[in-house]
Design a protein around this motif. Sequence first.
Motif, PDB file in Angstrom:
ATOM      1  N   ARG A   1      30.160   3.862 -32.877  1.00 41.71           N
ATOM      2  CA  ARG A   1      30.171   5.075 -32.011  1.00 41.71           C
ATOM      3  C   ARG A   1      30.976   5.039 -31.039  1.00 41.71           C
ATOM      4  O   ARG A   1      30.740   4.837 -29.819  1.00 41.71           O
ATOM      5  CB  ARG A   1      28.800   5.180 -31.956  1.00 41.71           C
ATOM      6  CG  ARG A   1      27.656   5.027 -33.074  1.00 41.71           C
ATOM      7  CD  ARG A   1      26.442   5.103 -32.474  1.00 41.71           C
ATOM      8  NE  ARG A   1      25.364   5.046 -33.830  1.00 41.71           N
ATOM      9  CZ  ARG A   1      25.144   4.089 -34.594  1.00 41.71           C
ATOM     10  NH1 ARG A   1      25.365   3.035 -34.135  1.00 41.71           N
ATOM     11  NH2 ARG A   1      24.098   4.315 -35.506  1.00 41.71           N
TER      12      ARG A   1
ATOM     13  N   GLY B   1      20.715  -0.368 -28.762  1.00 42.94           N
ATOM     14  CA  GLY B   1      21.859  -0.436 -28.099  1.00 42.94           C
ATOM     15  C   GLY B   1      22.134  -2.059 -28.190  1.00 42.94           C
ATOM     16  O   GLY B   1      23.322  -2.558 -28.080  1.00 42.94           O
ATOM     17  N   ASN B   2      21.280  -2.851 -28.124  1.00 43.10           N
ATOM     18  CA  ASN B   2      21.377  -4.411 -28.115  1.00 43.10           C
ATOM     19  C   ASN B   2      20.737  -5.088 -29.235  1.00 43.10           C
ATOM     20  O   ASN B   2      20.379  -6.128 -29.351  1.00 43.10           O
ATOM     21  CB  ASN B   2      20.762  -4.693 -26.665  1.00 43.10           C
ATOM     22  CG  ASN B   2      19.529  -4.837 -26.582  1.00 43.10           C
ATOM     23  OD1 ASN B   2      18.832  -4.508 -27.365  1.00 43.10           O
ATOM     24  ND2 ASN B   2      19.091  -4.762 -25.162  1.00 43.10           N
TER      25      ASN B   2
ATOM     26  N   THR C   1      29.934   5.914 -27.321  1.00 38.22           N
ATOM     27  CA  THR C   1      29.009   5.139 -26.636  1.00 38.22           C
ATOM     28  C   THR C   1      29.346   4.908 -25.284  1.00 38.22           C
ATOM     29  O   THR C   1      30.757   4.528 -25.062  1.00 38.22           O
ATOM     30  CB  THR C   1      28.771   3.926 -27.251  1.00 38.22           C
ATOM     31  OG1 THR C   1      28.235   4.275 -28.642  1.00 38.22           O
ATOM     32  CG2 THR C   1      27.742   2.994 -26.570  1.00 38.22           C
TER      33      THR C   1
ATOM     34  N   SER D   1      24.922   5.982 -21.485  1.00 37.97           N
ATOM     35  CA  SER D   1      24.247   6.172 -22.855  1.00 37.97           C
ATOM     36  C   SER D   1      23.327   4.974 -23.457  1.00 37.97           C
ATOM     37  O   SER D   1      22.406   5.105 -23.847  1.00 37.97           O
ATOM     38  CB  SER D   1      25.009   6.823 -24.107  1.00 37.97           C
ATOM     39  OG  SER D   1      25.945   5.813 -24.553  1.00 37.97           O
ATOM     40  N   LEU D   2      24.045   3.759 -23.181  1.00 44.53           N
ATOM     41  CA  LEU D   2      23.258   2.660 -23.754  1.00 44.53           C
ATOM     42  C   LEU D   2      21.915   2.514 -22.795  1.00 44.53           C
ATOM     43  O   LEU D   2      20.876   2.246 -23.055  1.00 44.53           O
ATOM     44  CB  LEU D   2      24.071   1.378 -23.564  1.00 44.53           C
ATOM     45  CG  LEU D   2      25.178   1.231 -24.711  1.00 44.53           C
ATOM     46  CD1 LEU D   2      26.015   0.030 -24.393  1.00 44.53           C
ATOM     47  CD2 LEU D   2      24.471   1.235 -26.283  1.00 44.53           C
TER      48      LEU D   2
ATOM     49  N   THR E   1      16.575  -2.575 -27.378  1.00 43.64           N
ATOM     50  CA  THR E   1      16.861  -1.134 -27.746  1.00 43.64           C
ATOM     51  C   THR E   1      17.898  -1.112 -28.837  1.00 43.64           C
ATOM     52  O   THR E   1      18.488  -1.958 -29.230  1.00 43.64           O
ATOM     53  CB  THR E   1      17.525  -0.360 -26.483  1.00 43.64           C
ATOM     54  OG1 THR E   1      18.748  -0.854 -26.424  1.00 43.64           O
ATOM     55  CG2 THR E   1      16.557  -0.634 -25.215  1.00 43.64           C
TER      56      THR E   1
ATOM     57  N   LEU F   1      18.835   4.476 -23.681  1.00 43.11           N
ATOM     58  CA  LEU F   1      18.024   4.345 -24.920  1.00 43.11           C
ATOM     59  C   LEU F   1      16.759   3.987 -24.698  1.00 43.11           C
ATOM     60  O   LEU F   1      16.471   3.164 -23.886  1.00 43.11           O
ATOM     61  CB  LEU F   1      19.078   3.340 -25.758  1.00 43.11           C
ATOM     62  CG  LEU F   1      20.374   3.870 -26.286  1.00 43.11           C
ATOM     63  CD1 LEU F   1      20.913   2.811 -27.073  1.00 43.11           C
ATOM     64  CD2 LEU F   1      20.117   4.957 -27.354  1.00 43.11           C
TER      65      LEU F   1
END
Length: 195
Positions: free
Chosen positions: A13, A47-48, A16, A20-21, A45, A24
């Motif tokens: 993405r 993201g991780n 990103t 933005s991370l 999230t 989340l």
Amino acid sequence: MAGVDRLADETVRPATSVDSLAGLNPAFRTDALAARFPDLEWRITPGNSSPLTDGASAALIMSADAAEELGLTPRARFRAFSVVGSDPLMMLTGVIPATARVLERAGLTHDDVDAYEVNEAFASVPLAWLAETGADPAKLNPRGGAIALGHALGSSGTRLLTTLVNHLEATGGRIGLQTMCEGGGMANAYLIERP
């Protein structure tokens, strides 16, 4: 699926950013769970977390006698195994005792291990494992974890094995350790050894 590039990597993405991370929402938080576990910070999230990806893998595993009979040269051998159960609510920590047990069974220490594959279902798993074991971070998931490579359920175990064997061969390493959490609080670990 008109307009979909079937050759594009779905997990990349480009837009990103750190912001933005950070924005989340937690993946597993509900009001009921937050009330039941008020001390949790709910940091997992999308993201991780590792993306669920398509994938298939296979490994040819046999006894040394069968390999000799077939004229095959083994790339590595399994040296020791362990399977543990841990708290099913906090199940992501099972890789820690699984690692300790497999090293003890083999009579080895972290100094003997050339590379580790700790399945990265969530970033917290290898980070907690690293903090608890004191292993060398340079040896951890040296070709990227499941957040980078994907987590193809049902295929991840042999993907980890293949990645570990390939890395050991490329670097001249001899001993590799793989560990992975499983549903319900289980975790496994094994040691492989190159000839």
